[in-house]
Design a protein around this motif. Structure first.
Motif, PDB file in Angstrom:
ATOM      1  N   MET A  11      29.205  21.722   2.730  1.00 13.63           N
ATOM      2  CA  MET A  11      27.853  21.843   3.293  1.00 13.63           C
ATOM      3  C   MET A  11      26.863  21.601   2.158  1.00 13.63           C
ATOM      4  SD  MET A  11      26.228  25.081   5.347  1.00 13.63           S
ATOM      5  CE  MET A  11      24.476  25.466   5.302  1.00 13.63           C
ATOM      6  N   ILE A  12      25.950  20.659   2.383  1.00 15.47           N
ATOM      7  CA  ILE A  12      24.982  20.280   1.339  1.00 15.47           C
ATOM      8  C   ILE A  12      23.576  20.412   1.907  1.00 15.47           C
ATOM      9  CG2 ILE A  12      24.178  18.401  -0.157  1.00 15.47           C
ATOM     10  CD1 ILE A  12      27.024  17.291  -0.116  1.00 15.47           C
ATOM     11  N   THR A  13      22.728  21.212   1.256  1.00 19.81           N
ATOM     12  CA  THR A  13      21.338  21.322   1.718  1.00 19.81           C
ATOM     13  C   THR A  13      20.423  20.456   0.848  1.00 19.81           C
ATOM     14  OG1 THR A  13      20.701  23.232   0.363  1.00 19.81           O
ATOM     15  CG2 THR A  13      21.790  23.707   2.462  1.00 19.81           C
ATOM     16  N   GLY A  14      19.344  19.998   1.475  1.00 15.22           N
ATOM     17  CA  GLY A  14      18.482  19.030   0.772  1.00 15.22           C
ATOM     18  C   GLY A  14      19.168  17.689   0.658  1.00 15.22           C
ATOM     19  N   PHE A  86      33.453  23.771   0.221  1.00 12.74           N
ATOM     20  CA  PHE A  86      32.418  23.619  -0.806  1.00 12.74           C
ATOM     21  C   PHE A  86      31.025  23.828  -0.207  1.00 12.74           C
ATOM     22  CE2 PHE A  86      35.355  19.905  -2.157  1.00 12.74           C
ATOM     23  CZ  PHE A  86      36.182  20.742  -2.892  1.00 12.74           C
ATOM     24  N   ALA A  87      30.139  24.415  -1.012  1.00 13.79           N
ATOM     25  CA  ALA A  87      28.726  24.462  -0.629  1.00 13.79           C
ATOM     26  C   ALA A  87      27.889  24.036  -1.826  1.00 13.79           C
ATOM     27  CB  ALA A  87      28.342  25.868  -0.196  1.00 13.79           C
ATOM     28  N   PHE A  88      26.940  23.158  -1.557  1.00 18.67           N
ATOM     29  CA  PHE A  88      25.958  22.779  -2.580  1.00 18.67           C
ATOM     30  C   PHE A  88      24.592  23.174  -2.017  1.00 18.67           C
ATOM     31  CE2 PHE A  88      23.619  19.085  -4.825  1.00 18.67           C
ATOM     32  CZ  PHE A  88      23.266  19.918  -5.877  1.00 18.67           C
ATOM     33  N   ASN A  89      24.126  24.349  -2.443  1.00 16.17           N
ATOM     34  CA  ASN A  89      22.869  24.911  -1.937  1.00 16.17           C
ATOM     35  C   ASN A  89      21.741  24.436  -2.848  1.00 16.17           C
ATOM     36  OD1 ASN A  89      24.266  26.278   0.115  1.00 16.17           O
ATOM     37  ND2 ASN A  89      24.861  27.866  -1.341  1.00 16.17           N
ATOM     38  N   ASN A  90      21.052  23.415  -2.399  1.00 15.06           N
ATOM     39  CA  ASN A  90      20.256  22.581  -3.293  1.00 15.06           C
ATOM     40  C   ASN A  90      18.830  22.340  -2.802  1.00 15.06           C
ATOM     41  OD1 ASN A  90      19.909  20.095  -5.179  1.00 15.06           O
ATOM     42  ND2 ASN A  90      19.737  19.243  -3.100  1.00 15.06           N
ATOM     43  N   GLU A 216      23.648  11.505 -12.039  1.00 13.38           N
ATOM     44  CA  GLU A 216      24.224  12.289 -13.149  1.00 13.38           C
ATOM     45  C   GLU A 216      24.415  13.754 -12.730  1.00 13.38           C
ATOM     46  OE1 GLU A 216      22.749  10.279 -17.243  1.00 13.38           O
ATOM     47  OE2 GLU A 216      21.099  10.937 -15.977  1.00 13.38           O
ATOM     48  N   ILE A 217      23.480  14.246 -11.932  1.00 15.15           N
ATOM     49  CA  ILE A 217      23.607  15.634 -11.444  1.00 15.15           C
ATOM     50  C   ILE A 217      24.783  15.715 -10.461  1.00 15.15           C
ATOM     51  CG2 ILE A 217      22.407  17.582 -10.401  1.00 15.15           C
ATOM     52  CD1 ILE A 217      21.091  16.432 -12.990  1.00 15.15           C
ATOM     53  N   ALA A 218      24.914  14.697  -9.624  1.00 16.09           N
ATOM     54  CA  ALA A 218      26.006  14.687  -8.635  1.00 16.09           C
ATOM     55  C   ALA A 218      27.370  14.752  -9.323  1.00 16.09           C
ATOM     56  CB  ALA A 218      25.894  13.433  -7.765  1.00 16.09           C
ATOM     57  N   GLU A 219      27.486  14.091 -10.486  1.00 11.93           N
ATOM     58  CA  GLU A 219      28.766  14.128 -11.223  1.00 11.93           C
ATOM     59  C   GLU A 219      29.105  15.562 -11.633  1.00 11.93           C
ATOM     60  OE1 GLU A 219      30.959  11.816 -11.679  1.00 11.93           O
ATOM     61  OE2 GLU A 219      29.844   9.998 -11.175  1.00 11.93           O
ATOM     62  N   LEU A 220      28.104  16.296 -12.123  1.00  4.09           N
ATOM     63  CA  LEU A 220      28.351  17.687 -12.533  1.00  4.09           C
ATOM     64  C   LEU A 220      28.719  18.542 -11.316  1.00  4.09           C
ATOM     65  CD1 LEU A 220      28.353  20.024 -14.564  1.00  4.09           C
ATOM     66  CD2 LEU A 220      25.877  20.232 -14.219  1.00  4.09           C
ATOM     67  N   VAL A 221      28.014  18.324 -10.219  1.00  5.68           N
ATOM     68  CA  VAL A 221      28.291  19.102  -9.007  1.00  5.68           C
ATOM     69  C   VAL A 221      29.734  18.872  -8.551  1.00  5.68           C
ATOM     70  CG1 VAL A 221      27.672  19.403  -6.559  1.00  5.68           C
ATOM     71  CG2 VAL A 221      25.879  19.099  -8.281  1.00  5.68           C
ATOM     72  N   SER A 222      30.161  17.617  -8.534  1.00  5.19           N
ATOM     73  CA  SER A 222      31.523  17.351  -8.040  1.00  5.19           C
ATOM     74  C   SER A 222      32.569  17.941  -8.982  1.00  5.19           C
ATOM     75  CB  SER A 222      31.753  15.869  -7.777  1.00  5.19           C
ATOM     76  OG  SER A 222      31.535  15.142  -8.931  1.00  5.19           O
ATOM     77  N   PHE A 223      32.282  17.926 -10.303  1.00  2.57           N
ATOM     78  CA  PHE A 223      33.205  18.590 -11.244  1.00  2.57           C
ATOM     79  C   PHE A 223      33.286  20.089 -10.934  1.00  2.57           C
ATOM     80  CE2 PHE A 223      33.121  21.311 -15.079  1.00  2.57           C
ATOM     81  CZ  PHE A 223      34.469  21.238 -15.401  1.00  2.57           C
ATOM     82  N   LEU A 224      32.124  20.732 -10.766  1.00  3.42           N
ATOM     83  CA  LEU A 224      32.133  22.192 -10.555  1.00  3.42           C
ATOM     84  C   LEU A 224      32.805  22.574  -9.241  1.00  3.42           C
ATOM     85  CD1 LEU A 224      28.601  23.116 -11.971  1.00  3.42           C
ATOM     86  CD2 LEU A 224      30.833  23.730 -12.947  1.00  3.42           C
ATOM     87  N   LEU A 225      32.734  21.702  -8.254  1.00  3.67           N
ATOM     88  CA  LEU A 225      33.395  21.985  -6.979  1.00  3.67           C
ATOM     89  C   LEU A 225      34.904  21.727  -7.066  1.00  3.67           C
ATOM     90  CD1 LEU A 225      30.801  20.428  -4.469  1.00  3.67           C
ATOM     91  CD2 LEU A 225      31.131  22.855  -5.005  1.00  3.67           C
ATOM     92  N   SER A 226      35.301  20.874  -7.978  1.00  5.39           N
ATOM     93  CA  SER A 226      36.697  20.410  -8.017  1.00  5.39           C
ATOM     94  C   SER A 226      37.632  21.423  -8.679  1.00  5.39           C
ATOM     95  CB  SER A 226      36.782  19.096  -8.809  1.00  5.39           C
ATOM     96  OG  SER A 226      36.746  19.382 -10.201  1.00  5.39           O
ATOM     97  N   GLY A 227      38.905  21.199  -8.504  1.00  4.88           N
ATOM     98  CA  GLY A 227      39.924  22.014  -9.153  1.00  4.88           C
ATOM     99  C   GLY A 227      39.911  21.895 -10.671  1.00  4.88           C
TER     100      GLY A 227
END
Ligand SMILES: NC(=O)c1ccc[n+]([C@@H]2O[C@H](COP(=O)([O-])OP(=O)(O)OC[C@H]3O[C@@H](n4cnc5c(N)ncnc54)[C@H](O)[C@@H]3O)[C@@H](O)[C@H]2O)c1
Length: 246
Positions: A11-14, A86-90, A216-227
């Protein structure tokens, strides 16, 4: 593919613009199914249209300060997917530059509602669904202004510092239940949110002398969500070209 998020649900907001849109496109490229949330229906449709992968996409148009709407988003995810990984509350809004005496109480409350309360509301409904399938990962968008201050942005700064603390608190509440919670702290990023700022002036504030990109922010988000981030929780990740290091 850097990560395999097939059969996962986020779930991704914004999600209609800027950082949220970039994260939506990147997670979809890893095979993730998505629930995209935003106030702006037209922008959400554009995000959806830009996703070429064969993933399931739910579109939810509404306000992240509306708890009834948020509960409904999570209920729809539960009905359709029976899981939330996953949730990206953004979702968030910028503030006008006003000193404390000049900032209307109504605008203070709006900033706190959109930029802080909504993050609590999101997690309040997301976490029980994550727990149903054994856990998940959450990333909340704070800011450099969730770590340091700047003049005449009191409400935004208070809200984003709140997101920093709330993310740490949530990380501890669920550390032993397999839900990781981290916050990200972007510097100035090229998105519509800062369209009215003087670009040259804000570039100079970053030691790297440039603005960041939403991708560049999306890359960090996907890392933090990943295993790959399996031992990372309660962290407040600066992604700011060196801004808060100064
Ligand atoms: N761009 C930057 O320089 C920067 C820096 C640090 C932090 N941030 C944060 O990053 C997040 C994303 O910002 P962005 O730069 O991508 O901005 P953006 O304006 O491009 O995107 C924000 C999205 O959130 C949506 N939104 C706003 N209020 C909402 C609400 N009440 N309910 C539902 N949706 C709502 C907007 O419609 C928009 O699509 C925000 O939380 C912002 O504070 C941005």
């Amino acid at each position: 593919m850097k990560y395999n998020f097939e059969n996962k649900v986020a779930m991704i907001t914004g999600a209609g613009s800027g950082i949220g849109q970039a994260a939506s496109l990147l997670l979809a490229s890893y095979g993730c199914n998505l629930c995209l949330v935003d106030l702006n229906e037209e922008n959400l449709s554009q995000t959806k249209a830009r996703i070429k992968q064969d993933v399931e996409i739910l579109i939810k148009v509404g306000d992240v300060t509306d708890t009834v709407f948020l509960k409904q988003c999570v209920d729809v995810i539960d009905d359709k997917f029976k899981r939330l990984d996953f949730a990206f509350n953004n979702a968030g809004m910028a503030s006008a530059a006003l000193s404390i005496a000049d900032l209307e109480i109504e605008m203070w409350n709006k900033q706190i509602n959109v930029n802080l309360n909504s993050i609590f509301y999101c997690m309040h409904y997301q976490i029980p669904l994550m727990l149903k399938t054994g856990g998940g990962a959450i990333v909340n968008t704070s800011s450099i202004l969730g770590t340091v201050a700047a003049r005449n942005r009191s409400a935004y700064i208070a809200a984003k510092h709140g997101v920093t603390g709330l993310s740490k608190a949530a990380a501890l509440d669920y550390a032993d239940q397999n839900i990781r919670v981290n916050s990200i702290h972007p510097g100035y990023i090229e998105t519509p949110l800062i369209a009215h700022f003087d670009t040259a002036e804000i570039e100079r504030k970053h030691p790297m002398q440039r603005l960041g990109k939403a991708s560049e922010i999306a890359e960090l988000v996907s890392f933090l969500l990943s295993g790959d981030a399996s031992f990372v929780t309660g962290a407040n990740y600066a992604i700011d070209g060196g801004y808060v290091t100064q």
